[in-house]
Design an enzyme around this catalytic site. Structure first.
Site, PDB file in Angstrom:
ATOM      1  N   HIS A 102      -0.023  27.893  -2.790  1.00 49.01           N
ATOM      2  CA  HIS A 102      -0.506  27.237  -4.193  1.00 49.01           C
ATOM      3  C   HIS A 102      -2.084  26.923  -3.759  1.00 49.01           C
ATOM      4  CE1 HIS A 102      -1.505  23.988  -6.744  1.00 49.01           C
ATOM      5  NE2 HIS A 102      -0.307  24.378  -7.432  1.00 49.01           N
ATOM      6  N   ASP A 123       3.535  24.786 -14.532  1.00 46.37           N
ATOM      7  CA  ASP A 123       2.259  23.860 -13.825  1.00 46.37           C
ATOM      8  C   ASP A 123       2.349  22.743 -14.311  1.00 46.37           C
ATOM      9  OD1 ASP A 123       0.442  23.771 -11.927  1.00 46.37           O
ATOM     10  OD2 ASP A 123      -0.881  25.310 -12.965  1.00 46.37           O
ATOM     11  N   GLU A 146       6.654  26.068 -10.546  1.00 47.63           N
ATOM     12  CA  GLU A 146       5.676  25.492  -9.622  1.00 47.63           C
ATOM     13  C   GLU A 146       5.122  24.180 -10.424  1.00 47.63           C
ATOM     14  OE1 GLU A 146       1.708  28.119  -9.319  1.00 47.63           O
ATOM     15  OE2 GLU A 146       0.677  26.040  -9.876  1.00 47.63           O
TER      16      GLU A 146
END
Lengths: 349, 349
Positions: free
Chosen positions: A185, A311, A17
């Site tokens: 997301h 992230d 991600e």
């Protein structure tokens, strides 16, 4: 980041991600902020990141825009072999339909070019504009079939609409038919949710993101999206936005609510909510580099369902990689977690 | 419930989030429903429970109103030695100030009478009307000092206001000074939160209750309530409304947000959010009779911080008691969980 504590590992570390932005997108975002935008979430998030002079937002903006040496060197410093890239939230979803469609195409093209330059280091998910569901489905298809992208990125609600509305389902139909996952997301909470969070600075990653995204996933489940598209794969970051914690209560209360006919909109489903969570949903560890919660999710979702994510650049902490290297699971299980679960889900090999 | 699967145990089973209602309260609620009330949450919850003919709500209404034989026999059938009773949500908090004050007094008197009739089986928490914070503090004091109640029950927001507003803090001051806990119980989400949940039947116990209550607790933390009242004890049901799952991210994002001065309202705190969760907060297992989540909370909050609750009569399932009797922890730890943690927190002995 010199003297990184992250060592070599007997597995590839694939971070799933990882965000980027294009210069064109930020230009559009700045325009929105200047002329005023009817989205308190966007105003709160990007009004801060794009206009603040503080160190954290400045660094994040610079890193989002880099798809070359700086990003690769950050990956090297934290032991990341590969990033699965996606256009940062809310992506195209805050724009008018035409601008959103155009940006989804150009951002996917830019992403594909970066991947072509570094195919061993980058893979990516296609942006699409749910504002025009048929275009979105076609752009997802172009992204996967023509550009080699590995799935789609959906940044939660679309101007306060959630994708349980069947008018959006052509997107899910395309994803199922292409056999690629949709990454759901977070985005800033929709207008109907944000106010009591915003008042106390809780609308962002600290709380509001998780609420909005969990609600979105749950709306998809109770609307029967996974009954209609049983092979659809959804990815949730932040360890499933706490939905794994609620599995028992979701099942209990869904059953009780359906049985008592409390809501017109809540119909029986073929399976329990927890079944869809375990059979259609994958979760990643973005922002949740914390062994107790990771192992809890591995326990209740299954070891094949939990994938590593950093992230980046919102979180960029070498020690968080070390924490996950040191998870008290077997090497075989850590290899699944960092590498092979991602390779299978995103068809990387 | 005959042939209950629940056996005798070498500990007392004390259930800590057990609801009751008074006939007077339901009369007031029916009046509100008839004349229309500006609360979609109340309309959704009590419009359903009080007006539906379905089996589940009918049974729940009957059981809520009983503080005598029927309740005792239900407790016997599920092996519950003692209930800590509280006026069911939203209690007095949906009423006008005068009606709320009057109902808090009469409900506390009725509760104290039931406890006097069955002192070995019942204890209770005092209702109070935050609509008038000084009256609320005085009624909490009367409840504890005069009526022998063991703390206070706060059913989340008060007509859409959360208690991080300092005008309410006299209530926390009283609780700290009396050295009794406040149980922060869910209510239907506030008007600023409810709409996108309500649309899909997700405003109740399945999701919205947890969001509203977690938000409330988090607002108290970031507003510095526990810096101002360091000995204040807060109890959260439903295993902490998922906040234990978020401890790592709460700390990370609170630190990052404060450091970047993003919000005027988010000031540095003396401790990390997780510290307040571990030092000022207790969690109970109401509605969460699920070993993985219970053990997760015991792991990250501490064994002294997790207490048994059934959530009677909303949940009334003997098998859930068995599940918790069978938790894979030592007998000493199970004794804490079912009995001594509650005895200490609520000063029952």
């Amino acid at each position: 980041m010199s003297g990184s504590p992250v060592g070599k590992a007997p597995y590839k570390r694939i971070a799933t991600e990882e965000a980027f932005a294009t210069a064109e997108m930020f230009k559009l975002y700045r325009n929105l902020l200047e002329r005023g935008v009817d989205s308190p979430a966007f105003q709160s998030l990007w009004g801060f990141y794009l206009l603040s002079k503080a160190e954290r937002p400045r660094q994040i903006i610079e890193r989002l825009l880099d798809l070359g040496d700086r990003r690769l060197s950050d990956m090297d410093a934290t032991g990341i072999d590969m990033q699965i890239l996606s256009l940062t939230a809310p992506g195209v979803q805050v724009l008018g339909t035409d601008a959103a469609k155009a940006l989804s195409i150009s951002a996917n093209d830019e992403l594909a070019e970066a991947i072509a330059r570094h195919p061993a280091r980058f893979a990516g998910l296609a942006a699409f504009a749910p504002q025009d569901p048929r275009h979105a489905a076609k752009e997802l298809e172009r992204g996967v079939a023509k550009l080699g992208l590995k799935g789609g990125i959906l940044n939660s609600h679309v101007n306060d609409e959630y994708l349980d509305d069947p008018k959006f389902w052509t997107i899910f139909e395309a994803a199922e038919s292409l056999d690629v996952p949709i990454y759901l997301h977070p985005s800033g909470p929709s207008k109907g949710l944000i106010q009591p969070m915003l008042e106390k600075g809780l609308d962002g990653a600290i709380f509001g993101f998780g609420v909005d995204t969990a609600l979105h996933a749950l709306r998809l489940i109770v609307a029967g999206v996974f009954d209609r598209f049983p092979r659809l794969k959804l990815v949730l970051g932040h360890l499933g936005e706490a939905l794994p914690f609620w599995l028992y209560r979701l099942d209990y209360m869904h059953r009780a609510t359906v049985a008592s006919n409390r809501y017109e909109s809540m119909k029986p489903l073929r399976k329990k909510p927890s079944d869809y969570m375990r059979e259609n949903v994958y979760v990643t560890t973005s922002g949740m580099a914390w062994e107790p919660a990771i192992k809890f999710c591995q326990d209740v979702m299954g070891l094949d369902r939990v994938l590593y994510a950093m992230d980046y650049p919102y979180e960029f902490v070498a020690q968080e990689v070390v924490t996950q290297d040191n998870l008290s699971i077997s090497l075989e299980e850590r290899t699944k977690f960092f590498q092979t679960n991602a390779e299978k889900l995103f068809k990387l090999t």
